[in-house]
Design a protein around this motif. Structure first.
Motif, PDB file in Angstrom:
ATOM      1  N   ARG B 205      35.014  86.497  -5.550  1.00 56.61           N
ATOM      2  CA  ARG B 205      36.266  86.227  -6.271  1.00 56.61           C
ATOM      3  C   ARG B 205      36.021  85.276  -7.433  1.00 56.61           C
ATOM      4  NH1 ARG B 205      38.360  85.717  -1.029  1.00 56.61           N
ATOM      5  NH2 ARG B 205      38.637  83.488  -1.263  1.00 56.61           N
ATOM      6  N   LEU B 206      35.134  84.303  -7.203  1.00 53.47           N
ATOM      7  CA  LEU B 206      34.798  83.351  -8.264  1.00 53.47           C
ATOM      8  C   LEU B 206      34.173  84.092  -9.445  1.00 53.47           C
ATOM      9  CD1 LEU B 206      34.622  80.183  -8.728  1.00 53.47           C
ATOM     10  CD2 LEU B 206      32.230  80.444  -8.162  1.00 53.47           C
ATOM     11  N   ASP B 208      34.593  87.227 -10.176  1.00 51.43           N
ATOM     12  CA  ASP B 208      35.670  87.992 -10.808  1.00 51.43           C
ATOM     13  C   ASP B 208      36.444  87.113 -11.786  1.00 51.43           C
ATOM     14  OD1 ASP B 208      35.087  90.315  -9.578  1.00 51.43           O
ATOM     15  OD2 ASP B 208      36.712  90.259  -8.118  1.00 51.43           O
ATOM     16  N   ALA B 209      36.783  85.921 -11.319  1.00 53.77           N
ATOM     17  CA  ALA B 209      37.573  85.020 -12.164  1.00 53.77           C
ATOM     18  C   ALA B 209      36.793  84.647 -13.409  1.00 53.77           C
ATOM     19  CB  ALA B 209      37.957  83.766 -11.374  1.00 53.77           C
ATOM     20  N   MET B 210      35.475  84.480 -13.251  1.00 58.29           N
ATOM     21  CA  MET B 210      34.664  84.136 -14.415  1.00 58.29           C
ATOM     22  C   MET B 210      34.605  85.314 -15.386  1.00 58.29           C
ATOM     23  SD  MET B 210      31.633  82.035 -12.538  1.00 58.29           S
ATOM     24  CE  MET B 210      30.684  81.661 -13.990  1.00 58.29           C
ATOM     25  N   ARG B 211      34.484  86.520 -14.838  1.00 59.66           N
ATOM     26  CA  ARG B 211      34.459  87.704 -15.709  1.00 59.66           C
ATOM     27  C   ARG B 211      35.778  87.835 -16.454  1.00 59.66           C
ATOM     28  NH1 ARG B 211      33.193  92.051 -11.518  1.00 59.66           N
ATOM     29  NH2 ARG B 211      33.550  93.588 -13.134  1.00 59.66           N
ATOM     30  N   CYS B 212      36.885  87.512 -15.781  1.00 58.45           N
ATOM     31  CA  CYS B 212      38.194  87.578 -16.421  1.00 58.45           C
ATOM     32  C   CYS B 212      38.265  86.645 -17.617  1.00 58.45           C
ATOM     33  CB  CYS B 212      39.288  87.181 -15.444  1.00 58.45           C
ATOM     34  SG  CYS B 212      39.882  88.562 -14.521  1.00 58.45           S
ATOM     35  N   ARG B 213      37.495  85.583 -17.556  1.00 55.98           N
ATOM     36  CA  ARG B 213      37.545  84.643 -18.665  1.00 55.98           C
ATOM     37  C   ARG B 213      36.376  84.877 -19.618  1.00 55.98           C
ATOM     38  NH1 ARG B 213      38.343  78.798 -17.228  1.00 55.98           N
ATOM     39  NH2 ARG B 213      37.589  79.111 -15.126  1.00 55.98           N
ATOM     40  N   GLY B 214      35.850  86.091 -19.584  1.00 61.68           N
ATOM     41  CA  GLY B 214      34.876  86.472 -20.593  1.00 61.68           C
ATOM     42  C   GLY B 214      33.445  86.083 -20.307  1.00 61.68           C
ATOM     43  N   PHE B 215      33.122  85.735 -19.058  1.00 64.45           N
ATOM     44  CA  PHE B 215      31.755  85.353 -18.715  1.00 64.45           C
ATOM     45  C   PHE B 215      30.850  86.572 -18.749  1.00 64.45           C
ATOM     46  CE2 PHE B 215      28.446  84.598 -15.432  1.00 64.45           C
ATOM     47  CZ  PHE B 215      27.823  83.525 -16.032  1.00 64.45           C
ATOM     48  N   ARG B 216      29.707  86.452 -19.476  1.00 66.89           N
ATOM     49  CA  ARG B 216      28.764  87.572 -19.518  1.00 66.89           C
ATOM     50  C   ARG B 216      27.365  87.073 -19.264  1.00 66.89           C
ATOM     51  NH1 ARG B 216      30.596  90.656 -24.949  1.00 66.89           N
ATOM     52  NH2 ARG B 216      32.800  90.136 -24.760  1.00 66.89           N
ATOM     53  N   LEU B 219      26.287  80.503 -19.801  1.00 68.62           N
ATOM     54  CA  LEU B 219      27.186  79.349 -19.769  1.00 68.62           C
ATOM     55  C   LEU B 219      26.980  78.525 -21.033  1.00 68.62           C
ATOM     56  CD1 LEU B 219      27.018  77.869 -16.158  1.00 68.62           C
ATOM     57  CD2 LEU B 219      28.945  78.979 -17.237  1.00 68.62           C
TER      58      LEU B 219
END
Lengths: 252, 257
Positions: B205-206, B208-216, B219
């Motif tokens: 889930r973490l 997922d949340a990072m991907r939602c905020r554009g994490f690719r 960092l």
């Protein structure tokens, strides 16, 4: 008719050989604030996750901002414009300090550290969290975490907000702050919640998820939309609709 | 849910105010030089230097003792076995066992070196917040993936610990008292299994949340380096001391000393 921001066409979603969503159609127009209701496990969170590509439909099409979205790459753009507030803020916050967490999204969007910091501080200030910047995220209270999680989403300046039970676990004052803030925003929203007063205050229309399909629901406001309990008889069929009074959720 | 489960060494004074990069680098340099020392005299000097660093870092004697105790338990085994297992001139006899002087010297050197390195590490690196350590490593050129792993682990350890505390409370609330029986071991097994499953789900889930905020996969850091003149001064001072240590060791090895 305006072009919808997001559209689902005959979407089906299976989860461990259980069909959660079937032949589901949905349109979100600019300025829409849609209340998405349904019983526990009806697939409300799944629906939100489909919209940002965290889950992929078993069948059907997802259109966002005028294009069909199917691959991970397609959804990168969608996620930059659609902000999802998770049910559990602990899943969302992972950076050591609040400021770093709020700046995480803007940095991912390619903004410079200075710009990201400015965006983060501005968003925090806007939410009345200016003093929180240097706080450690895991030492925040549940209500503070929710507001900071909202800040992490808003700092990316999304055009659409997907809120998964945003008032869950918030006390009345904090919930009120959240509602007032959301009410002042012009973004289209999908609100998943069981909190009827919250939905009644914000939503412009309501849909109910029943057996994998969406049906229109009526969100009617009672004259006595307040939260203390007093005897207030409801007939059984009345209780199936969304309601602004909470009495029927508590024994009295 | 208020405290991190990673016990933190509280420090104070000028060492704690130094740049994390300097502290990591200094600890590494100290460890390398100390391990390479050949003579008990210079190694004892290194231990003295480490002790000085620990005092300068404002470490409490009790914290120091508790952490060193964990090391000494291990060292005890070494000191007891090395003289008997290392071949060389006889030091004393114990029944059929013969202790060698070479083994004794070796044990002494290892004891001194290990304590010196651990003391210096505690003083220089142990007083860093874990996150500051991660960022310092990143800025020293450690690959991004490794620093992410470290930072995420720190974050997850807290969540796993919180989950563990919650689950154990739930067990206790239903009158669970650990005993030495099958029921207890099975309950603990389930607790651990549930902890793993939940942690994995939470990690997903973490992500997922990072991907939602554009994490690719990359960092970006917000912090700006703040190397101060005091850091340069401290770096020069430490280099001088470490150089002196190596020089002393070399001098002790010269014939006629």
């Amino acid at each position: 008719m305006t072009t919808p921001l997001i559209e689902l066409q005959r979407v089906r979603f299976d989860y461990h050989d259980r069909t959660v969503l079937r032949e589901l159609d949905f349109r979100l127009a600019p300025g829409d604030r849609v209340a998405l209701i349904g019983s526990n496990g009806a697939g409300k969170t799944t629906l939100l996750h489909l919209l940002v590509g965290l889950k992929r439909p078993s069948a059907g099409r997802i259109l966002a901002f005028g294009c069909e979205r199917a691959s991970e790459r397609d959804f990168h753009q969608v996620r930059a414009r659609v902000g999802l507030l998770f049910q559990d803020s602990d899943d969302q916050l992972f950076c050591p300090t609040v400021l770093e967490d709020v700046a995480f999204g803007p940095l991912n969007l390619g903004r410079s550290p200075e710009q990201a910091r400015a965006d983060a501080l501005e968003t925090l200030d806007h939410l009345g969290l200016a003093d929180f910047a240097e706080r450690i995220t895991y030492r925040l209270s549940a209500g503070e975490k929710r507001l900071v999680a909202l800040a992490t989403v808003l700092a990316m300046r999304p055009e659409v907000l997907l809120l998964d039970e945003p008032t869950n676990g918030l006390d009345e004052a904090t919930a009120e702050r959240l509602i007032a803030h959301l009410d002042g925003m012009e973004q289209a929203m999908i609100l998943v919640s069981h909190d009827w007063p919250f939905l009644a205050r914000l939503a412009t229309r309501a849909v109910r998820l029943v057996e994998g399909r969406l049906v229109d629901a009526i969100l009617h406001s009672h004259a006595h939309a307040h939260r203390h309990s007093h005897p207030h008889p409801h007939s059984a069929d009345e209780l199936t609709g969304p309601h602004t009074s909470l009495e029927h959720r508590h024994p009295h | 849910m208020t405290a991190t489960p990673i016990p933190h060494l509280a420090g104070s004074g000028w060492i704690v105010a130094r740049d994390p990069r300097l502290r990591v680098g200094a600890a590494l340099a100290f460890a390398l030089i100390t391990v390479g020392l050949d003579h008990p005299g210079s190694t004892a000097a290194a231990l003295g230097l480490a002790l000085g660093l620990a005092l300068a870092a404002g470490l409490k004697t009790r914290d120091l003792a508790r952490r060193l105790l964990a090391l000494e338990g291990f060292m005890l085994i070494l000191v007891l076995t090395l003289p008997f297992t290392t071949p060389g001139a006889s030091w004393f006899e114990l029944g059929s066992l013969s202790a060698s002087t070479a083994g004794r010297d070796l044990a002494l050197m290892i004891l001194l070196k290990a304590n010196a390195v651990v003391l210096a590490l505690m003083a220089l690196v142990g007083t860093l917040e874990p996150v500051a350590l991660g960022q310092a490593l990143g800025r020293l050129g450690v690959p991004d993936k490794l620093t992410h792993l470290l930072l995420m682990t720190i974050r997850q350890i807290h969540l796993i610990h919180a989950e563990f505390v919650r689950l154990r409370q739930a067990m206790r609330a239903r009158a669970f008292v650990p005993r030495t029986d099958r029921h207890t071991w099975r309950a603990y097994g389930w607790l651990m299994g549930m902890l793993l499953v939940r942690s994995l789900a939470r990690a997903e889930r973490l992500m997922d949340a990072m991907r939602c905020r554009g994490f690719r996969g990359r960092l970006y850091r917000l912090d700006t380096p703040h190397w101060q003149p005091g850091d340069t001064l401290a770096a020069l001072g430490l280099m001088t001391l470490l150089g002196a240590l190596a020089w002393l060791d070399h001098g002790l090895g010269l014939p006629g000393v």
